[in-house]
Design a protein around this motif. Structure first.
Motif, short mmCIF file in Angstrom:
data_model
loop_
_atom_site.label_atom_id
_atom_site.label_comp_id
_atom_site.label_asym_id
_atom_site.label_seq_id
_atom_site.Cartn_x
_atom_site.Cartn_y
_atom_site.Cartn_z
N PRO A 135 31.81 42.13 -20.33
CA PRO A 135 33.28 42.02 -20.28
C PRO A 135 33.79 40.66 -20.73
CG PRO A 135 32.44 43.05 -18.28
CD PRO A 135 31.24 42.55 -19.03
N GLY A 136 32.99 39.61 -20.58
CA GLY A 136 33.46 38.28 -20.92
C GLY A 136 33.24 37.88 -22.36
N ASN A 137 32.50 38.68 -23.13
CA ASN A 137 32.21 38.28 -24.52
C ASN A 137 32.22 39.46 -25.48
OD1 ASN A 137 29.88 39.58 -23.72
ND2 ASN A 137 28.49 38.12 -24.67
N ALA A 138 33.10 40.43 -25.24
CA ALA A 138 33.20 41.58 -26.14
C ALA A 138 34.01 41.19 -27.37
CB ALA A 138 33.85 42.77 -25.42
N HIS A 139 33.32 40.89 -28.44
CA HIS A 139 33.93 40.46 -29.70
C HIS A 139 34.99 39.38 -29.45
CE1 HIS A 139 32.01 43.01 -32.71
NE2 HIS A 139 31.94 43.93 -31.76
N PRO A 140 34.56 38.18 -29.06
CA PRO A 140 35.51 37.11 -28.75
C PRO A 140 36.06 36.39 -29.98
CG PRO A 140 33.27 36.32 -28.44
CD PRO A 140 33.16 37.79 -28.78
N GLU A 141 35.52 36.64 -31.17
CA GLU A 141 35.91 35.90 -32.37
C GLU A 141 37.34 36.25 -32.79
OE1 GLU A 141 31.69 36.75 -31.95
OE2 GLU A 141 33.38 38.11 -32.30
N GLU A 178 38.40 55.06 -13.72
CA GLU A 178 37.22 54.63 -14.48
C GLU A 178 37.47 53.28 -15.15
OE1 GLU A 178 34.84 58.03 -16.35
OE2 GLU A 178 36.91 58.74 -16.50
N ARG A 179 36.37 52.69 -15.64
CA ARG A 179 36.45 51.42 -16.35
C ARG A 179 35.76 51.56 -17.70
NH1 ARG A 179 39.42 51.37 -12.90
NH2 ARG A 179 39.82 49.82 -11.25
N ILE A 180 36.39 50.98 -18.72
CA ILE A 180 35.86 51.05 -20.07
C ILE A 180 35.83 49.65 -20.65
CG2 ILE A 180 38.15 51.50 -21.09
CD1 ILE A 180 36.72 53.30 -23.16
N LEU A 181 34.81 49.37 -21.46
CA LEU A 181 34.70 48.07 -22.12
C LEU A 181 35.32 48.18 -23.51
CD1 LEU A 181 33.70 45.19 -21.91
CD2 LEU A 181 31.51 45.93 -22.85
N VAL A 182 36.44 47.51 -23.70
CA VAL A 182 37.14 47.46 -24.99
C VAL A 182 36.56 46.30 -25.78
CG1 VAL A 182 39.40 46.97 -26.02
CG2 VAL A 182 39.24 48.52 -24.04
#
Length: 653
Positions: A135-141, A178-182
């Motif tokens: 959750p903290g680094n999902a495509h941070p660019e 529910e929870r999803i990672l975007v």
């Protein structure tokens, strides 16, 4: 058909396996018998053959099941891929030749048998980058390299999620279960959901930095890289955007929907029919609700980065950058801003300023570059660009290059920067085992293209998918010539007038969004007849929208049937391993003329790649490979065929 149909009738003596089941780990095959068995001797599995999902599987040692004396556990040297629920398609078919020394506890020899059963594996393919994702680094660019701003905030990460029904109202103020990672598609492993939903809700809260001064001279813009397919966006219960397309970005000014205080609510509703018979037949590429063969798992919902940024009231939405290599000029057009705003553009080679021009929006600027360094696969030099529109300041880059078809010694050739170019490419479909349409990380996204270069390719055909902007950035930076496909509508369906209008609208958006990328040298408007119509007119329209690039109007089927439109003649073929004789007479060789040859073989255990490769090449036969693990097909390319004055390029389809 029941398994009993493949066994001897009652009353016949049968001592073989009653069932064969791939266990949840994907690394063990369980064989069930009617009687307790003795421990199998060494070398037993040399006499056992297991075909799982159509491929002969490498076997390890066999041992009795400690919890069931009537079963054997056979180690699988490579894991069998399944799914999250252990309900994957395909069977395990097992044959024993009767000569491996297997016997029951009474010493009775087990004779030859053939049995089968289900694949209950929950093992799934993952790339080495998947474990880095959280959750903290999902495509941070920063997601938009050709239009950068210093202030921005990434909204990727853990969102609330729920399936939805048609006609539902947005779940304002409600916590979703529910929870999803975007930004990973709902069907993907990395999303945490791993199932398809036709309709769905996403929800999260966010805060706006106070030092952005939103409402006091600044506006707040919410940006989506891509959402597949139709989306509605709500901020604090107010609808701020609707969008229809699975492959292009969209934005909304949400300033007026903000409420006093720090916490704001963001809800996104999505409808994605994919290829449902009752659906709207959108451009979908190779996504299918029933994936098999060459068709793949859908990538529904949010699948690219979501972010917000403060902008000036007058601000640029995009830049159209058009190089003129012969004239040493670059045309800069600021889009999405009202006419008459002061604009200045400055080009750089490294840190050195090389050109600048000023004017007002509504008319393009022209920068003159003296003896500019050109962009090519051998030297992918990118100039820096800074643009000021009123008080809005953005960064960008561009490459000075040209692409055309010209006759050289009477032969039609593709030329890059005025020189013939030999394009050697893969057919890159951009599906990831863990993220589907979304690469697990930016490093993974770049890795694919770096491998292209390391293997000697100078080109890539992006097949039936449009990638995020950062993929084009890496292609620009690494130096790859890109053939960009328009994602097809459903193959075998005659599109309605509404679907055709939508297709052309999305085609135009694709061209507009990537028109400044130097790596893109060709637009492919249709592929192999999938959902195609008005082939010549659509090719001419694409060429009118972007006359600076090549157009391939009907990849795979356009030899003499498209009225001569487009720049490329493109044939897909799978002849037997042979080459026809060299052409004679007046028909010229083309820029690259090829044929392909292929044969069938089962999928290779342990191979995770489903990439497809192709190449374009001159008359000397060469070979390039493609592999689709799902379809179990490998192919290689050779060379043949004369051409017309248009350049002819071909690939293994």
């Amino acid at each position: 058909m029941p398994q009993s149909a493949f066994r001897l009738p009652d009353g016949f003596d049968y001592d073989g396996a009653l069932a064969a089941t791939v266990q949840a780990t994907g690394r063990t095959l369980k064989l069930d018998f009617a009687q307790p068995l003795a421990a199998p001797p060494a070398g037993f599995t040399d006499h056992l053959t297991a075909v799982i999902g159509g491929a002969e599987w490498p076997l390890g040692e066999a041992r009795p099941d400690p919890s069931d004396p009537t079963s054997l556990l056979v180690a699988l040297d490579e894991p069998v891929v399944g799914n999250k629920t252990g309900t994957a398609r395909g069977t395990a078919d097992v044959r024993y030749d009767g000569r491996g020394g297997l016997s029951d506890l009474d010493g009775n020899v087990v004779r030859e048998f053939w049995s089968s059963g289900p694949n209950r594996s929950t093992y799934q393919l993952r790339t080495r980058w998947a474990d880095e994702v959280g959750p903290g680094n999902a495509h941070p660019e920063y997601p938009r390299p050709q239009l950068t701003r210093d202030a921005w905030r990434n909204l990727n990460g853990r969102w609330q999620f729920a399936a939805a029904e048609a006609g539902e109202q947005p779940p304002v103020g409600r916590t979703l279960k529910e929870r999803i990672l975007v930004p990973y598609p709902v069907e993907s492993q990395l999303s945490g959901i791993e199932r398809h939903e036709d309709r769905m809700w996403y929800r999260r809260t966010f805060t706006v930095p106070a030092d952005w001064h939103i409402g006091s001279g600044k506006r707040l813009k919410l940006n989506f890289g891509a959402v597949d397919w139709r989306s509605e966006v709500y901020v604090n219960g107010t609808k701020v955007a609707t969008h229809e397309s699975g492959y292009d970005k969209f934005s909304a000014d949400i300033t007026d929907a903000l409420k006093p205080g720090r916490t704001q609510e963001l809800i996104v509703g999505v409808h994605d029919p994919t290829d449902a018979a009752s659906g709207e037949n959108p451009p979908l590429g190779k996504q299918r609700l029933d994936p098999s063969g060459i068709w793949y798992t859908p990538s529904s919902g949010i699948w690219q980065t979501v972010w917000m940024e403060p902008v000036s009231r007058d601000h640029v939405d995009s830049l159209k950058l058009t190089p003129d290599v012969a004239g040493g000029k670059l045309t800069v057009e600021a889009r999405g801003v009202r006419d008459g705003v002061p604009v200045t553009a400055t080009a750089y080679e490294g840190r050195r300023k090389v050109a600048t021009a000023s004017g007002r929006t509504g008319r393009p600027l022209t920068l003159t570059l003296h003896d500019p360094r050109l962009w090519s696969p051998d030297d992918p030099f990118l100039h820096g660009l800074k643009v000021r529109v009123g008080s809005d300041r953005v960064g960008a880059y561009f490459g000075m290059r040209s692409i055309a078809v010209e006759k050289i010694n009477g032969v039609a050739r593709t030329v890059l920067n005025g020189e013939p170019v030999f394009m050697m490419a893969t057919l890159d479909q951009g599906f990831w085992p863990d993220g589907l349409h979304t690469a697990p990380t930016d490093e993974a996204l770049a890795h694919d293209l770096k491998v292209h270069k390391r293997l000697g390719f100078n080109s890539v055909r992006k097949h039936i998918k449009v990638e995020p902007d950062r993929w084009f950035y890496w292609a620009d930076r690494l130096g790859l010539l890109v053939w960009q496909d328009m994602p097809a509508m459903t193959a075998g369906v005659n599109p309605s007038a509404t679907s055709r209008a939508r297709y052309e609208r999305e085609l135009k958006e694709m061209l507009d969004e990537h028109i400044s990328s130097p790596s893109v040298v060709m637009w492919v408007t249709f592929n192999e007849g999938w959902g195609q119509y008005d082939v010549g007119r659509v090719a001419e329209q694409a060429k009118a929208w972007d006359p600076t690039r090549l157009v391939n109007g009907q990849s795979g089927l356009n030899l003499g049937v498209d009225g001569g439109t487009g720049d490329i003649m493109d044939e897909h073929g799978y002849p037997s391993p042979a080459l026809p004789p060299a052409p004679t007479g007046s028909a010229p060789w083309s820029a690259a003329s090829t044929a392909a040859w292929a044969w069938r073989c089962p999928a290779t255990p342990g191979r995770s790649s489903s990439r497809t490769s192709t190449s374009t090449r001159p008359p000397t036969p060469t070979t390039t490979w493609r592999n689709s693990t799902r379809s179990g097909r490998w192919s290689a390319g050779g060379a043949t065929a004369p051409s017309t004055p248009r350049s002819r390029m071909s690939r293994a389809s």
